[in-house]
Design a protein around this motif. Sequence first.
Motif, PDB file in Angstrom:
ATOM      1  N   LEU A 173       0.855  -1.192   0.000  1.00  0.00           N
ATOM      2  CA  LEU A 173       0.000   0.000   0.000  1.00  0.00           C
ATOM      3  C   LEU A 173       0.891   1.242   0.000  1.00  0.00           C
ATOM      4  O   LEU A 173       1.123   1.890   1.016  1.00  0.00           O
ATOM      5  CB  LEU A 173      -0.945  -0.012   1.199  1.00  0.00           C
ATOM      6  CG  LEU A 173      -2.013  -1.114   1.157  1.00  0.00           C
ATOM      7  CD1 LEU A 173      -2.803  -1.157   2.451  1.00  0.00           C
ATOM      8  CD2 LEU A 173      -2.952  -0.908  -0.032  1.00  0.00           C
ATOM      9  N   ARG A 174       1.393   1.540  -1.175  1.00  0.00           N
ATOM     10  CA  ARG A 174       2.271   2.679  -1.386  1.00  0.00           C
ATOM     11  C   ARG A 174       1.749   3.473  -2.575  1.00  0.00           C
ATOM     12  O   ARG A 174       1.027   2.958  -3.427  1.00  0.00           O
ATOM     13  CB  ARG A 174       3.702   2.221  -1.675  1.00  0.00           C
ATOM     14  CG  ARG A 174       4.327   1.368  -0.585  1.00  0.00           C
ATOM     15  CD  ARG A 174       4.625   2.197   0.664  1.00  0.00           C
ATOM     16  NE  ARG A 174       5.327   1.421   1.678  1.00  0.00           N
ATOM     17  CZ  ARG A 174       4.722   0.735   2.650  1.00  0.00           C
ATOM     18  NH1 ARG A 174       3.394   0.737   2.725  1.00  0.00           N
ATOM     19  NH2 ARG A 174       5.424   0.080   3.547  1.00  0.00           N
ATOM     20  N   GLY A 177       1.113   9.903  -3.019  1.00  0.00           N
ATOM     21  CA  GLY A 177       0.280  10.906  -2.357  1.00  0.00           C
ATOM     22  C   GLY A 177      -1.194  10.765  -2.634  1.00  0.00           C
ATOM     23  O   GLY A 177      -1.985  11.610  -2.206  1.00  0.00           O
ATOM     24  N   GLU A 178      -1.586   9.695  -3.338  1.00  0.00           N
ATOM     25  CA  GLU A 178      -3.010   9.492  -3.612  1.00  0.00           C
ATOM     26  C   GLU A 178      -3.777   9.231  -2.313  1.00  0.00           C
ATOM     27  O   GLU A 178      -3.231   8.669  -1.353  1.00  0.00           O
ATOM     28  CB  GLU A 178      -3.218   8.305  -4.558  1.00  0.00           C
ATOM     29  CG  GLU A 178      -2.575   8.471  -5.914  1.00  0.00           C
ATOM     30  CD  GLU A 178      -1.159   7.934  -5.951  1.00  0.00           C
ATOM     31  OE1 GLU A 178      -0.630   7.759  -7.075  1.00  0.00           O
ATOM     32  OE2 GLU A 178      -0.572   7.690  -4.862  1.00  0.00           O
ATOM     33  N   ALA A 179      -5.042   9.625  -2.305  1.00  0.00           N
ATOM     34  CA  ALA A 179      -5.859   9.470  -1.102  1.00  0.00           C
ATOM     35  C   ALA A 179      -7.143   8.714  -1.417  1.00  0.00           C
ATOM     36  O   ALA A 179      -7.720   8.867  -2.495  1.00  0.00           O
ATOM     37  CB  ALA A 179      -6.193  10.829  -0.501  1.00  0.00           C
ATOM     38  N   LEU A 195      -1.729   7.377   0.567  1.00  0.00           N
ATOM     39  CA  LEU A 195      -0.660   6.452   0.209  1.00  0.00           C
ATOM     40  C   LEU A 195       0.553   7.245  -0.253  1.00  0.00           C
ATOM     41  O   LEU A 195       0.469   8.047  -1.187  1.00  0.00           O
ATOM     42  CB  LEU A 195      -1.120   5.501  -0.902  1.00  0.00           C
ATOM     43  CG  LEU A 195      -1.947   4.275  -0.479  1.00  0.00           C
ATOM     44  CD1 LEU A 195      -3.261   4.689   0.156  1.00  0.00           C
ATOM     45  CD2 LEU A 195      -2.210   3.378  -1.681  1.00  0.00           C
ATOM     46  N   ARG A 196       1.682   7.025   0.427  1.00  0.00           N
ATOM     47  CA  ARG A 196       2.921   7.738   0.141  1.00  0.00           C
ATOM     48  C   ARG A 196       3.983   6.738  -0.324  1.00  0.00           C
ATOM     49  O   ARG A 196       3.829   5.525  -0.147  1.00  0.00           O
ATOM     50  CB  ARG A 196       3.394   8.469   1.392  1.00  0.00           C
ATOM     51  CG  ARG A 196       2.356   9.403   2.008  1.00  0.00           C
ATOM     52  CD  ARG A 196       2.912  10.010   3.296  1.00  0.00           C
ATOM     53  NE  ARG A 196       3.323   9.000   4.250  1.00  0.00           N
ATOM     54  CZ  ARG A 196       2.518   8.443   5.152  1.00  0.00           C
ATOM     55  NH1 ARG A 196       1.246   8.808   5.228  1.00  0.00           N
ATOM     56  NH2 ARG A 196       2.978   7.520   5.983  1.00  0.00           N
ATOM     57  N   PRO A 197       5.085   7.221  -0.858  1.00  0.00           N
ATOM     58  CA  PRO A 197       6.147   6.292  -1.269  1.00  0.00           C
ATOM     59  C   PRO A 197       6.687   5.444  -0.124  1.00  0.00           C
ATOM     60  O   PRO A 197       7.126   4.317  -0.334  1.00  0.00           O
ATOM     61  CB  PRO A 197       7.234   7.219  -1.829  1.00  0.00           C
ATOM     62  CG  PRO A 197       6.500   8.443  -2.269  1.00  0.00           C
ATOM     63  CD  PRO A 197       5.390   8.616  -1.263  1.00  0.00           C
ATOM     64  N   ASP A 198       6.648   5.977   1.108  1.00  0.00           N
ATOM     65  CA  ASP A 198       7.231   5.271   2.251  1.00  0.00           C
ATOM     66  C   ASP A 198       6.193   4.602   3.147  1.00  0.00           C
ATOM     67  O   ASP A 198       6.534   4.068   4.198  1.00  0.00           O
ATOM     68  CB  ASP A 198       8.066   6.232   3.094  1.00  0.00           C
ATOM     69  CG  ASP A 198       7.230   7.387   3.647  1.00  0.00           C
ATOM     70  OD1 ASP A 198       6.108   7.619   3.135  1.00  0.00           O
ATOM     71  OD2 ASP A 198       7.697   8.054   4.589  1.00  0.00           O
ATOM     72  N   TRP A 253      -5.979  -1.035  -2.921  1.00  0.00           N
ATOM     73  CA  TRP A 253      -6.351  -1.043  -1.504  1.00  0.00           C
ATOM     74  C   TRP A 253      -6.940  -2.377  -1.081  1.00  0.00           C
ATOM     75  O   TRP A 253      -6.463  -3.016  -0.138  1.00  0.00           O
ATOM     76  CB  TRP A 253      -7.343   0.086  -1.198  1.00  0.00           C
ATOM     77  CG  TRP A 253      -7.817   0.004   0.216  1.00  0.00           C
ATOM     78  CD1 TRP A 253      -8.922  -0.657   0.687  1.00  0.00           C
ATOM     79  CD2 TRP A 253      -7.154   0.530   1.366  1.00  0.00           C
ATOM     80  NE1 TRP A 253      -8.989  -0.569   2.053  1.00  0.00           N
ATOM     81  CE2 TRP A 253      -7.930   0.156   2.489  1.00  0.00           C
ATOM     82  CE3 TRP A 253      -6.004   1.281   1.556  1.00  0.00           C
ATOM     83  CZ2 TRP A 253      -7.573   0.512   3.784  1.00  0.00           C
ATOM     84  CZ3 TRP A 253      -5.645   1.647   2.849  1.00  0.00           C
ATOM     85  CH2 TRP A 253      -6.421   1.272   3.939  1.00  0.00           C
ATOM     86  N   PHE A 254      -7.961  -2.836  -1.784  1.00  0.00           N
ATOM     87  CA  PHE A 254      -8.663  -4.019  -1.327  1.00  0.00           C
ATOM     88  C   PHE A 254      -7.865  -5.310  -1.546  1.00  0.00           C
ATOM     89  O   PHE A 254      -8.090  -6.295  -0.857  1.00  0.00           O
ATOM     90  CB  PHE A 254     -10.046  -4.100  -1.974  1.00  0.00           C
ATOM     91  CG  PHE A 254     -11.008  -3.114  -1.408  1.00  0.00           C
ATOM     92  CD1 PHE A 254     -11.513  -3.306  -0.140  1.00  0.00           C
ATOM     93  CD2 PHE A 254     -11.388  -1.981  -2.099  1.00  0.00           C
ATOM     94  CE1 PHE A 254     -12.409  -2.392   0.432  1.00  0.00           C
ATOM     95  CE2 PHE A 254     -12.265  -1.050  -1.553  1.00  0.00           C
ATOM     96  CZ  PHE A 254     -12.774  -1.263  -0.279  1.00  0.00           C
ATOM     97  N   ALA A 255      -6.904  -5.277  -2.477  1.00  0.00           N
ATOM     98  CA  ALA A 255      -6.058  -6.455  -2.667  1.00  0.00           C
ATOM     99  C   ALA A 255      -5.005  -6.601  -1.582  1.00  0.00           C
ATOM    100  O   ALA A 255      -4.453  -7.687  -1.408  1.00  0.00           O
ATOM    101  CB  ALA A 255      -5.388  -6.378  -4.038  1.00  0.00           C
TER     102      ALA A 255
END
Length: 259
Positions: A173-174, A177-179, A195-198, A253-255
Amino acid sequence: MHTADRIDHGAAVAAETARFAALLADADLTVPVPTCPGWTLADLVRHTGGVHRWFSVLLRQRIQQPPAGREVDLRLPEHQDGYAEWLRAGAAEAAEVFADTDPDAPMWVWGADGHARFWIRRMLFETLVHRVDAERTLGLPSVIDPALARDGVDEFLANLPFAALFAPKVAHLRGSGEAVRFRCTDTDASRLVRLRPDGFGLDADLDADGLAVPAEAEVRAGAADLLLLLYGRLDRSAPGVGTAGDDGLLDLWFANSAF
């Protein structure tokens, strides 16, 4: 005030356990649980009662470091017709521990809130979700209080970023910057996960002007359905669940958010 501050999690554990135990009176404990592949109803009861006893040990000891193991005397009855009373006994033991526990006491936890209250709240949603599993197994409808469900949504989303030890897929889950917004349509509440790179985690849902922060995707449902959706007990195509925005982000997300 946060929803969690208005809920007596200890009392809710007792109520949810009583509902679960009542389901077992005439039940065949050998039937498979469709929402927990590989488990029978007896396995579901043993797991839930085991959680009650294990978390009670952690609370009683006020642990400050990750435990070396999970050895605890379950004191299982010899025959499965004693499982309902065994489940009740575990909740009664937990209630005694809760009464002697300062919920604000610092403790080691695997999640976001490093206090004893983490384990009490966690025990509640373990019990509630597995009560629903039992009802599904027996072909019975499930009712979840919306305020309790909303608190469960908060608890799940706050703790999921810390769950990689037993839910390794969360490492996927990276993003950039998507939300994703999760909206409880019946309690006028929403939470934003970014969701961020880290990594990923909860972010501000409103900006400085009180307006909703833009999100690339949204999932909306009544609080009970949203809770069950997050726990994989409901599909996002189910009636009453709505989605909008980036389908690929929702697929990601759901996966990878299975708990």
